[in-house]
Design a protein around this motif. Structure first.
Motif, short mmCIF file in Angstrom:
data_model
loop_
_atom_site.label_atom_id
_atom_site.label_comp_id
_atom_site.label_asym_id
_atom_site.label_seq_id
_atom_site.Cartn_x
_atom_site.Cartn_y
_atom_site.Cartn_z
N ALA A 1 0.82 -1.21 0.00
CA ALA A 1 0.00 0.00 0.00
C ALA A 1 0.85 1.26 0.00
CB ALA A 1 -0.93 -0.01 1.21
N GLN A 2 1.95 1.25 0.77
CA GLN A 2 2.82 2.42 0.81
C GLN A 2 3.49 2.63 -0.54
OE1 GLN A 2 4.91 3.88 4.26
NE2 GLN A 2 6.88 3.37 3.31
N VAL B 1 2.41 1.74 -3.52
CA VAL B 1 1.41 2.21 -4.49
C VAL B 1 1.05 3.66 -4.22
CG1 VAL B 1 -0.97 1.91 -5.28
CG2 VAL B 1 0.50 -0.09 -4.96
N ARG B 2 0.91 4.04 -2.96
CA ARG B 2 0.53 5.43 -2.64
C ARG B 2 1.62 6.41 -3.08
NH1 ARG B 2 -2.54 7.54 2.79
NH2 ARG B 2 -2.69 9.74 2.18
N MET B 3 2.87 6.04 -2.88
CA MET B 3 3.96 6.92 -3.32
C MET B 3 3.93 7.10 -4.82
SD MET B 3 7.29 6.15 -0.92
CE MET B 3 7.21 4.36 -0.95
N VAL C 1 1.30 6.45 -7.02
CA VAL C 1 0.05 6.98 -7.57
C VAL C 1 -0.23 8.40 -7.08
CG1 VAL C 1 -2.46 6.67 -7.64
CG2 VAL C 1 -0.94 4.68 -7.85
N ASP C 2 -0.05 8.63 -5.77
CA ASP C 2 -0.42 9.92 -5.18
C ASP C 2 0.76 10.83 -4.88
OD1 ASP C 2 -3.15 9.16 -5.15
OD2 ASP C 2 -2.84 8.07 -3.27
N GLU D 1 2.85 10.66 -2.34
CA GLU D 1 2.89 11.00 -0.92
C GLU D 1 3.07 9.74 -0.08
OE1 GLU D 1 -0.94 12.88 -0.63
OE2 GLU D 1 -1.96 11.00 -0.07
N VAL D 2 3.46 9.96 1.17
CA VAL D 2 3.64 8.86 2.11
C VAL D 2 3.11 9.32 3.47
CG1 VAL D 2 5.98 9.56 2.81
CG2 VAL D 2 5.32 7.16 2.97
N VAL E 1 0.84 13.38 6.43
CA VAL E 1 1.00 13.10 5.00
C VAL E 1 2.15 13.94 4.46
CG1 VAL E 1 -0.09 13.14 2.73
CG2 VAL E 1 -1.44 12.53 4.77
N ALA F 1 -2.09 -1.42 -10.07
CA ALA F 1 -2.44 0.00 -10.00
C ALA F 1 -2.30 0.69 -11.36
CB ALA F 1 -1.56 0.71 -8.97
#
Length: 256
Positions: A195-196, A198-200, A202-203, A205-206, A213, A244
């Motif tokens: 999840a971390q 993918v978030r970095m 896609v978005d 951010e971490v 955030v 993703a």
């Protein structure tokens, strides 16, 4: 589909001591950060990794570190900056010999361990890394933490900076990594690691252990080869990135 790189630290054994399953990880990652003999690694290990990486089409990076085999390069050393520059230059050149023998080349440079963390916040040591890369080949990208001192000084010097995020490490509110000696340094739940990552990607951010955030724009995700279950975890991270909507490929090919 956006491309993303997946890297791991490899070749970190020494002599009869082995660490991690390098060959299995080379079937998953797209870039290999190869230890160059100072914090880990030895000539035969470097040769083996370079041959295997070239065979698989995996990009090869010089993972340069402090002269600290006993401490695995995770203890800060307050070097003379000229000596640090020369030590880094020496390591890149050593790896290049084995890359050439394998039919490849050094594709980028990434500091290891305490040097990575120190160069993220210390202009002096960051400048030594930059000086070594510029002296060797100004076209070589530097893989490092976004927003770090090293990223800033490398950019000013005209080097290509590639932002890196860690799938299995905790982050502090200032964007630096939680020290390995502190709580929250390592993430061991595979679902949270994926999840971390993918978030970095896609978005951009971490999230810190306290819920803050933090911006984290990355082009490459690192999975540690010495983490228990590293091969399976790396495979899950790669699958998560693909799910993703991302193509996993060496950044040296799609950033060229």
């Amino acid at each position: 589909m956006r491309s993303i790189d997946l890297n791991a630290d490899l070749g970190e054994g020494f002599g009869r001591w082995t660490l991690g399953d390098d060959e299995a990880l080379l079937d998953i990652v797209t870039s290999a950060n190869v230890a160059c003999g100072f914090h880990a690694g030895d000539p035969s290990t470097m040769n083996r990794i370079c041959l295997a990486a070239v065979e698989r089409g995996v990009a090869i990076g010089a993972q340069v570190g402090y002269r600290d085999l006993a401490g695995f390069g995770r203890r800060r050393i307050d070097y003379d900056l000229g000596e640090l520059r020369d030590d880094i230059l020496y390591q890149v050149g050593a790896l290049e010999a084995f890359c050439r023998a394998a039919g490849g080349s050094v594709d980028y440079v990434k500091p290891h361990g305490a040097l990575y963390n120190t160069a993220a916040v210390d202009d002096g040591q960051a400048s030594a890394v930059v000086a070594a890369v510029r002296a060797y080949d100004p076209a070589l990208p530097v893989l490092c933490q976004p927003g770090s001192a090293l990223a800033r000084l490398a950019t000013v010097a005209g080097l290509t900076v590639v932002g890196e995020g860690f799938a299995d490490r905790g982050y502090r509110p200032d964007g630096t990594l939680v020290p390995r000696t502190a709580a929250g340094a390592l993430i061991d739940d595979p679902k949270l690691v994926v999840a971390q990552a993918v978030r970095m990607v896609v978005d951009g951010e971490v999230v810190t252990p306290d819920g803050d955030v933090v911006p984290c724009q990355v082009a490459s995700i690192c999975v540690h080869g010495d983490t228990p279950g590293a091969v399976e975890l790396a495979g899950q991270v790669r699958a998560g990135l693909v799910d993703a909507g991302h193509t996993v490929a060496p950044f040296v090919t799609w950033r060229a």
